[in-house]
Design a protein around this motif. Structure first.
Motif, mmCIF file in Angstrom:
data_model
loop_
_atom_site.group_PDB
_atom_site.id
_atom_site.type_symbol
_atom_site.label_atom_id
_atom_site.label_comp_id
_atom_site.label_asym_id
_atom_site.label_seq_id
_atom_site.Cartn_x
_atom_site.Cartn_y
_atom_site.Cartn_z
ATOM 1 N N THR A 108 0.831 -1.214 0.000
ATOM 2 C CA THR A 108 0.000 0.000 0.000
ATOM 3 C C THR A 108 0.861 1.258 0.000
ATOM 4 O OG1 THR A 108 -0.121 -0.123 2.410
ATOM 5 C CG2 THR A 108 -1.960 -1.082 1.166
ATOM 6 N N SER A 109 2.135 1.091 -0.285
ATOM 7 C CA SER A 109 3.053 2.216 -0.258
ATOM 8 C C SER A 109 4.123 2.010 -1.319
ATOM 9 C CB SER A 109 3.711 2.310 1.125
ATOM 10 O OG SER A 109 4.795 3.202 1.116
ATOM 11 N N SER A 110 4.660 3.094 -1.816
ATOM 12 C CA SER A 110 5.793 2.987 -2.735
ATOM 13 C C SER A 110 7.113 3.175 -1.999
ATOM 14 C CB SER A 110 5.662 4.015 -3.864
ATOM 15 O OG SER A 110 5.616 5.317 -3.314
ATOM 16 N N ASN A 111 7.032 3.361 -0.688
ATOM 17 C CA ASN A 111 8.213 3.503 0.143
ATOM 18 C C ASN A 111 8.948 2.153 0.203
ATOM 19 O OD1 ASN A 111 10.088 4.198 2.060
ATOM 20 N ND2 ASN A 111 8.603 5.140 3.444
ATOM 21 N N PRO A 112 10.264 2.122 -0.045
ATOM 22 C CA PRO A 112 10.993 0.849 -0.083
ATOM 23 C C PRO A 112 11.271 0.274 1.312
ATOM 24 C CG PRO A 112 12.496 2.634 -0.497
ATOM 25 C CD PRO A 112 11.122 3.246 -0.399
ATOM 26 N N LYS A 113 10.223 -0.046 2.027
ATOM 27 C CA LYS A 113 10.338 -0.661 3.349
ATOM 28 C C LYS A 113 9.394 -1.856 3.369
ATOM 29 C CE LYS A 113 6.696 2.292 4.998
ATOM 30 N NZ LYS A 113 6.035 2.992 5.986
ATOM 31 N N LYS A 114 9.180 -2.460 4.508
ATOM 32 C CA LYS A 114 8.240 -3.573 4.622
ATOM 33 C C LYS A 114 6.845 -3.031 4.286
ATOM 34 C CE LYS A 114 6.593 -7.586 6.082
ATOM 35 N NZ LYS A 114 6.208 -8.515 5.065
ATOM 36 N N ARG A 115 6.284 -3.508 3.164
ATOM 37 C CA ARG A 115 5.006 -2.965 2.705
ATOM 38 C C ARG A 115 4.020 -4.042 2.246
ATOM 39 N NH1 ARG A 115 8.903 -2.243 -0.958
ATOM 40 N NH2 ARG A 115 8.459 -2.708 -3.126
ATOM 41 N N HIS A 116 4.386 -5.307 2.420
ATOM 42 C CA HIS A 116 3.526 -6.416 2.019
ATOM 43 C C HIS A 116 3.234 -7.299 3.229
ATOM 44 C CE1 HIS A 116 5.584 -5.204 -1.750
ATOM 45 N NE2 HIS A 116 4.389 -5.441 -2.268
ATOM 46 N N PRO A 117 2.222 -8.144 3.144
ATOM 47 C CA PRO A 117 1.826 -8.974 4.287
ATOM 48 C C PRO A 117 2.858 -10.023 4.703
ATOM 49 C CG PRO A 117 0.036 -8.809 2.700
ATOM 50 C CD PRO A 117 1.254 -8.233 2.038
ATOM 51 N N THR A 118 2.748 -10.405 5.967
ATOM 52 C CA THR A 118 3.480 -11.540 6.523
ATOM 53 C C THR A 118 2.439 -12.590 6.874
ATOM 54 O OG1 THR A 118 5.256 -10.161 7.395
ATOM 55 C CG2 THR A 118 4.957 -12.329 8.415
ATOM 56 N N ILE A 119 2.601 -13.776 6.311
ATOM 57 C CA ILE A 119 1.652 -14.869 6.491
ATOM 58 C C ILE A 119 2.304 -15.922 7.384
ATOM 59 C CG2 ILE A 119 0.216 -16.581 5.300
ATOM 60 C CD1 ILE A 119 -0.343 -13.604 4.511
#
Length: 169
Positions: A108-119
């Motif tokens: 949900t962000s274009s910032n190059p950090k953790k931005r996707h889910p952890t399953i």
């Protein structure tokens, strides 16, 4: 690498009653996508990012499953049918996860950090489930088909709907 391929093939056989043999499981696009991802991920983590992206895009062309080479995938992931699955760069997937077609683990962000889910481990992601942002889905959770998950899911919880909410079992 061959032990992981063997494990992926047998995971397909264990999870899909339609898979009657090793030869049949070898035709599954989810197995192919995981094989290509493991190669691309190894290259990506060693700094060969362009080569890794070429491999991941080739796998997408062949399978209809898009997995960014930066994504971290545990053991025994089973992608059933697979078409339209998208797994983003900073996504982390635990062990023994079952994922159906159309699942998106998106940012949900274009910032190059953790931005996707952890399953977590032992999670089921139903067909066309959409999980967005740096959220966490706990061990043993289930996301119903078509669910849109925008916040953390507690371990062992089943969520459904838009936006996804827990259901009583």
């Amino acid at each position: 690498m061959f032990s992981r391929l063997y494990e992926d093939i047998h995971t397909a056989i264990e999870n899909d009653p339609a898979a009657k043999s090793t030869a049949e499981a070898l035709t599954y696009p989810g197995v192919h996508a995981l094989l290509f991802h493991r190669l691309a991920h190894a290259l990506h983590t060693r700094g060969f990012r362009v080569t890794a992206r070429i491999i991941s895009q080739f796998a997408r062309f062949l399978t209809g499953i898009e997995i960014h080479p930066g994504a971290t995938i545990g053991r025994r992931l089973f992608i059933d049918h697979g078409m339209g699955v998208v797994i983003g760069e900073t996504a982390v997937i635990g062990d023994d996860v079952v994922m159906f077609h159309g699942v998106t683990l998106g940012g949900t962000s274009s910032n190059p950090k953790k931005r996707h889910p952890t399953i977590g481990n032992d999670v089921l992601l139903g067909a066309n489930a959409t999980l967005l942002g740096p959220i966490e889905v706990g061990d043993g959770a289930q996301v119903g088909a078509g669910g849109v998950v925008l916040s953390d899911v507690a371990p062992g919880t089943t969520v459904v709907g838009v936006p996804a909410a827990p259901v009583e079992e």
